[in-house]
Write a protein that holds these residues in place. Structure first.
Motif, PDB file in Angstrom:
ATOM      1  N   THR A 224       0.834  -1.217   0.000  1.00 47.93           N
ATOM      2  CA  THR A 224       0.000   0.000   0.000  1.00 47.93           C
ATOM      3  C   THR A 224       0.861   1.256   0.000  1.00 47.93           C
ATOM      4  N   LEU A 225       1.878   1.283   0.844  1.00 55.73           N
ATOM      5  CA  LEU A 225       2.729   2.468   0.961  1.00 55.73           C
ATOM      6  C   LEU A 225       3.591   2.669  -0.280  1.00 55.73           C
ATOM      7  N   LEU A 226       4.040   1.580  -0.900  1.00 56.65           N
ATOM      8  CA  LEU A 226       4.796   1.712  -2.150  1.00 56.65           C
ATOM      9  C   LEU A 226       3.921   2.302  -3.249  1.00 56.65           C
ATOM     10  N   ASN A 227       2.658   1.890  -3.271  1.00 56.84           N
ATOM     11  CA  ASN A 227       1.725   2.446  -4.260  1.00 56.84           C
ATOM     12  C   ASN A 227       1.469   3.931  -4.030  1.00 56.84           C
ATOM     13  N   GLU A 228       1.728   4.371  -2.794  1.00 57.31           N
ATOM     14  CA  GLU A 228       1.600   5.793  -2.455  1.00 57.31           C
ATOM     15  C   GLU A 228       2.925   6.528  -2.660  1.00 57.31           C
ATOM     16  N   ASN A 229       3.913   5.821  -3.255  1.00 55.80           N
ATOM     17  CA  ASN A 229       5.237   6.378  -3.535  1.00 55.80           C
ATOM     18  C   ASN A 229       5.999   6.776  -2.266  1.00 55.80           C
ATOM     19  N   ARG A 230       5.757   6.041  -1.193  1.00 55.15           N
ATOM     20  CA  ARG A 230       6.505   6.267   0.044  1.00 55.15           C
ATOM     21  C   ARG A 230       7.886   5.623  -0.078  1.00 55.15           C
TER      22      ARG A 230
ATOM     23  N   ASP B 110       8.282  -3.883 -12.691  1.00 54.38           N
ATOM     24  CA  ASP B 110       7.728  -4.786 -11.687  1.00 54.38           C
ATOM     25  C   ASP B 110       7.039  -4.024 -10.564  1.00 54.38           C
ATOM     26  N   LYS B 111       6.045  -4.656  -9.978  1.00 58.74           N
ATOM     27  CA  LYS B 111       5.358  -4.090  -8.819  1.00 58.74           C
ATOM     28  C   LYS B 111       5.378  -5.094  -7.675  1.00 58.74           C
ATOM     29  N   TYR B 112       5.564  -4.586  -6.485  1.00 64.18           N
ATOM     30  CA  TYR B 112       5.580  -5.446  -5.303  1.00 64.18           C
ATOM     31  C   TYR B 112       4.176  -6.004  -5.061  1.00 64.18           C
ATOM     32  N   ASP B 113       4.103  -7.298  -4.805  1.00 65.49           N
ATOM     33  CA  ASP B 113       2.827  -7.967  -4.555  1.00 65.49           C
ATOM     34  C   ASP B 113       2.901  -8.641  -3.190  1.00 65.49           C
TER      35      ASP B 113
END
Length: 276
Positions: free
Chosen positions: A19-25, A54-57
């Motif tokens: 969630t936080l990675l998707n918020e560019n944290r 790639d995206k973290y899952d």
């Protein structure tokens, strides 16, 4: 001062990381928020995020981490090399077949010995422990979802029952590159209790799939219905089809006569799932 005990990341924490990675944290921000070291977060993210696409899952990472922990003493190539493992598992979750996964890895990493795997090795990894909870999940991701992988039965006699076959070895080499539209892969999907069947014809480049309804599994029905659906296509999309050695393709010459498509046959012992 009491030393901190090593704790594996929980699924909840991994969901928070996603969630936080998707918020560019930043990783430092995430580490502070979760009360974890920055190196822990960095290692966790880098296992899945190999390049910018790639995206973290979270669920995939947790799934793989659990498998790593349970099977440290029984590692094959997929379990040993995490980038390879994540690529394979991500492909399975995306409903790719082991054949598609192996082909895609070969295209993306042609000179990387670590990122190299055959579809047979993927099947062996999935079926190594068929009763284990993770392997049950992996088996369910396969198209046929069989709880056991049966060895290919040896046929009596030395010759094929399909006459005038043209081997895949004689198929033009440029077809393997999947750069040209109009080359197809055929297969027969058997229903529950062997009572029904459908044909599938997949275009190699676009992966566009034709579903062929069959009233029977005999060669006459297959030849008639395959020809009927293929002839609905523009001629530029009808070039070749590759098939296994199933006896339902005994009248392959009729399909060629009616559609103009050359048909090539895969090697019997190499065919198991199937991507050519």
């Amino acid at each position: 001062m009491e030393a901190k005990k090593h704790r594996r990341l929980t699924l909840k924490e991994r969901v928070q990381i996603e969630t936080l990675l998707n918020e560019n944290r930043s990783k430092a921000y995430i580490a502070k928020l979760l009360n974890r070291s920055r190196s822990t977060i960095t290692r966790e993210v880098n296992k899945l995020v190999i390049n910018s696409n790639d995206k973290y899952d979270a669920h995939l990472s947790h799934w793989c981490a659990k498998d790593d922990y349970l099977n440290k003493r029984n590692l094959d190539k997929i379990s040993t090399h995490k980038p390879l493992k994540y690529f394979v598992y991500k492909g399975l979750l995306s409903e790719w077949t082991p054949e598609q996964i192996a082909g895609r890895i070969k295209e993306l990493y042609p000179n990387d010995p670590i990122m190299s795997i055959s579809h047979e090795a993927i099947y062996r990894h999935i079926y190594t422990r068929p009763q284990a909870s993770l392997n049950k999940k992996l088996i369910k991701l396969l198209v046929r979802k069989k709880t056991r992988r049966r060895p290919v039965k040896k046929k009596r006699g030395t010759g094929s029952k399909i006459i005038n076959q043209v081997s895949i070895d004689n198929r033009p080499k440029h077809i393997e590159l999947r750069e040209e539209i109009g080359h197809w892969e055929g297969d027969l999907m058997i229903g529950k209790n062997q009572k029904s069947a459908i044909g599938t014809i997949v275009e190699r480049k676009s992966r566009y799939t034709l579903i062929v309804k069959l009233k029977a599994r005999n060669s006459k029905e297959v030849a008639e219905m395959f020809s009927k659906i293929l002839n609905k296509l523009n001629p530029i999309f009808k070039k070749t089809m590759t098939y296994d050695n199933g006896i339902e393709m005994a009248r392959h010459e009729i399909i060629t006569q009616k559609t103009g498509m050359e048909i090539y046959f895969a090697h019997p012992l190499l065919f198991m799932g199937k991507r050519y």
